[in-house]
Scaffold this motif. Sequence first.
Motif, PDB file in Angstrom:
ATOM      1  N   THR A  81       0.828  -1.187   0.000  1.00 37.01           N
ATOM      2  CA  THR A  81       0.000   0.000   0.000  1.00 37.01           C
ATOM      3  C   THR A  81       0.875   1.255   0.000  1.00 37.01           C
ATOM      4  N   GLY A  82       0.522   2.197  -0.859  1.00 37.84           N
ATOM      5  CA  GLY A  82       1.296   3.439  -0.913  1.00 37.84           C
ATOM      6  C   GLY A  82       0.530   4.510  -1.654  1.00 37.84           C
ATOM      7  N   GLN A  83       1.130   5.697  -1.689  1.00 39.45           N
ATOM      8  CA  GLN A  83       0.462   6.828  -2.321  1.00 39.45           C
ATOM      9  C   GLN A  83       0.910   6.949  -3.772  1.00 39.45           C
ATOM     10  N   ASP A  88       2.264   8.554  -6.754  1.00 34.77           N
ATOM     11  CA  ASP A  88       3.010   9.797  -6.975  1.00 34.77           C
ATOM     12  C   ASP A  88       3.309  10.066  -8.448  1.00 34.77           C
ATOM     13  N   ILE A  91       3.949   4.061  -7.209  1.00 27.06           N
ATOM     14  CA  ILE A  91       3.676   4.359  -5.797  1.00 27.06           C
ATOM     15  C   ILE A  91       4.972   4.223  -5.008  1.00 27.06           C
ATOM     16  N   SER A  92       5.023   4.961  -3.915  1.00 29.13           N
ATOM     17  CA  SER A  92       6.175   4.845  -3.032  1.00 29.13           C
ATOM     18  C   SER A  92       5.779   4.052  -1.807  1.00 29.13           C
ATOM     19  N   VAL A  93       6.554   3.014  -1.530  1.00 29.57           N
ATOM     20  CA  VAL A  93       6.295   2.190  -0.356  1.00 29.57           C
ATOM     21  C   VAL A  93       7.620   1.982   0.371  1.00 29.57           C
ATOM     22  N   GLY A 101      -2.027  11.051  -5.742  1.00 33.38           N
ATOM     23  CA  GLY A 101      -2.167  11.349  -4.325  1.00 33.38           C
ATOM     24  C   GLY A 101      -3.031  10.346  -3.581  1.00 33.38           C
ATOM     25  N   GLU A 102      -3.794   9.571  -4.332  1.00 30.57           N
ATOM     26  CA  GLU A 102      -4.675   8.575  -3.726  1.00 30.57           C
ATOM     27  C   GLU A 102      -3.831   7.433  -3.149  1.00 30.57           C
ATOM     28  N   THR A 103      -4.328   6.828  -2.082  1.00 27.20           N
ATOM     29  CA  THR A 103      -3.616   5.685  -1.513  1.00 27.20           C
ATOM     30  C   THR A 103      -4.200   4.407  -2.104  1.00 27.20           C
ATOM     31  N   VAL A 104      -3.332   3.596  -2.703  1.00 34.66           N
ATOM     32  CA  VAL A 104      -3.812   2.364  -3.344  1.00 34.66           C
ATOM     33  C   VAL A 104      -3.004   1.173  -2.837  1.00 34.66           C
ATOM     34  N   THR A 105      -3.592  -0.003  -3.040  1.00 32.45           N
ATOM     35  CA  THR A 105      -2.881  -1.233  -2.695  1.00 32.45           C
ATOM     36  C   THR A 105      -2.683  -2.045  -3.966  1.00 32.45           C
TER      37      THR A 105
END
Lengths: 353, 258
Positions: A294-296, A298, A311-313, A333-337
């Motif tokens: 899970t991360g945002q 970018d 995404i950055s994790v 900007g949304e947080t996704v998995t």
Amino acid sequence: MSEHHVVVDNLVKTYPGAATPSVDHVSFALPKGEMLALLGPSGCGKTTILRMIAGLIEPTSGAIQLNGREISQTPVHKRNMGMVFQAYALFPHMTVAGNVAFGLEMRGIPHSERGPKVQRALDMVKLGHLGDRRVTQLSGGQQQRCAIARSLVIEPELLLLDEPLSNLDAKLRDEMRDEIREIQSRTGVTAIFVTHDQDEALSMADRLAVMSAGKIEQIGTPREIFDAPANEFVAGFIGAGNFLSGRVTAPGEAEIEGLGPLRFEAPARIGSQVNLMVRPHRFKLAAPGPNAFTGQVDSLVYRGQILTLGISVGGKRLTADLHTHAGHLPAKGETVTLAVAPGDVTFLSEAAA
Amino acid sequence: MSRFLWHGLIALIYLFLLAPILVVVIVSFDTRQYLAFPPESLSFGSYAKVFANQTFISAFGRSVMIGLAVGLAAVVIGTLLSMALVRYRFRGREGVNFLILAPFLVPHIVLAVGIMLVLAPMQLLDSYTGIILAHLGITVPYTVRTITMSLMSVDRRVEEAAMVHGATPFAVFRRITLPLIAPGLIAGGVIAFLISFDEATISLFIVSVKVSTLPTEIYNYLEVSTDPQIAALSVLLIAISIVVVIAVEKLIGLRRAL
């Protein structure tokens, strides 16, 4: 070995004064009618191999067999090959038909038989109406077609193509790619072509040999190379990938630094260090769970059928290709998995810790 | 105004450069028995005398024959040398290159003495063989230059394509290389012909009576008499050179071949 049309065995080329060989014990074999791509970055020795097969460069050691005959000592003009050069290398002082007829003339085919053969070859590459033109009056694509006709009219035992599409603009390249493939399968000629373009290799070849620093890293069908790359080099050279390394903590599970546990399907000893890869298109949007990160979001690149997001994790960047028809598309900007099935994790290598 | 002056200056320089030729052309139409400027009356009499002069006519014939032989041989030798120099890396290549270009650097009078001393013991003075050999010495550097330039512009891949598609080394040369360097060969041959046809210094040391060339006969003639025949002959020679150069220019483009 007899069922193979072309056999290259332990071919080596070391140029005088060079510290390392340009071609280093390369071996491969291909059956009649197959198209093989030699793929690799510039300077990896792929063109040298092609030129040794043609007879334009003398190997330092090794054997080349064509149709069961050893040909590495045969003079160039007796090898009965066709070759399409990178810049086509047409004979500038001859007409289109003159270029195509050249090989037949050298083989002593009488004038009366040459005409129909030349016409058939020109028709095949859609240049039938341009036989009387001088080659200097042709466009790039037409020169390419002329070069192909010149190579095929002699019914070669092997067709060699050196970066055949690199001198064409993008649109023409796609067109010629399909056309070369179509002509090759129609004539049934065995062919080897050299390219540095992975799309070209994947879409044209029956099999490809990925090369680096004079060696073949992996040889296989496009699918094998893409889905089961033999090592980091092949995985990195063909297609994009998320490279993850970690320590094996349980059978089929590794602790990835900064990400957490990742399950994969390959035997690896507990405690060893493994290198794994996930192709961007293997990631799916999912609810948090095992094998999910899970991360945002970018970065977002919309490419029609595909949305590439990053995404950055935990200090790592993961890239995923999502099909744009797959319902909800995340925004920046949304947080996704992102989740991946253990079977879709590519195992690359293992080292004892 | 300054532009006008500039153009005037250029015109003057050209006039100065061309004046000798202009004077010769005008004098060639004089009727008197000695060379003087300006002429008193004009006629084609001197031209008629030139065409009636058996010495000049036969010397002209010999000069043309020698020139053709030299042109042809210089092209053949130049082609072989150029192939070796351009296509092969061998020990002493630089040395050969220097030797070929050396005649450019040595004054012709020095060469003439040297050539004479070499040909004399071989009984080749005043023989066709001797004069042709001597002329080859000074013309081969030119043919090597033009042919080398042509060869370097030939794409090796084109020759390789011919080889791969079944041409023997000789067939590659005859069907691919030779046609592609033909402009260089023709230009080199024409230059060699013109140099041989013009050459006086060296010829004077080599020939005496049997194979005298036109320039040596002109020199001999000038020693005993100075009448407008010489001027008329000079005009004819200039005309021949101009015709040859224009023909080559029209045919293949001399500037391109050089």
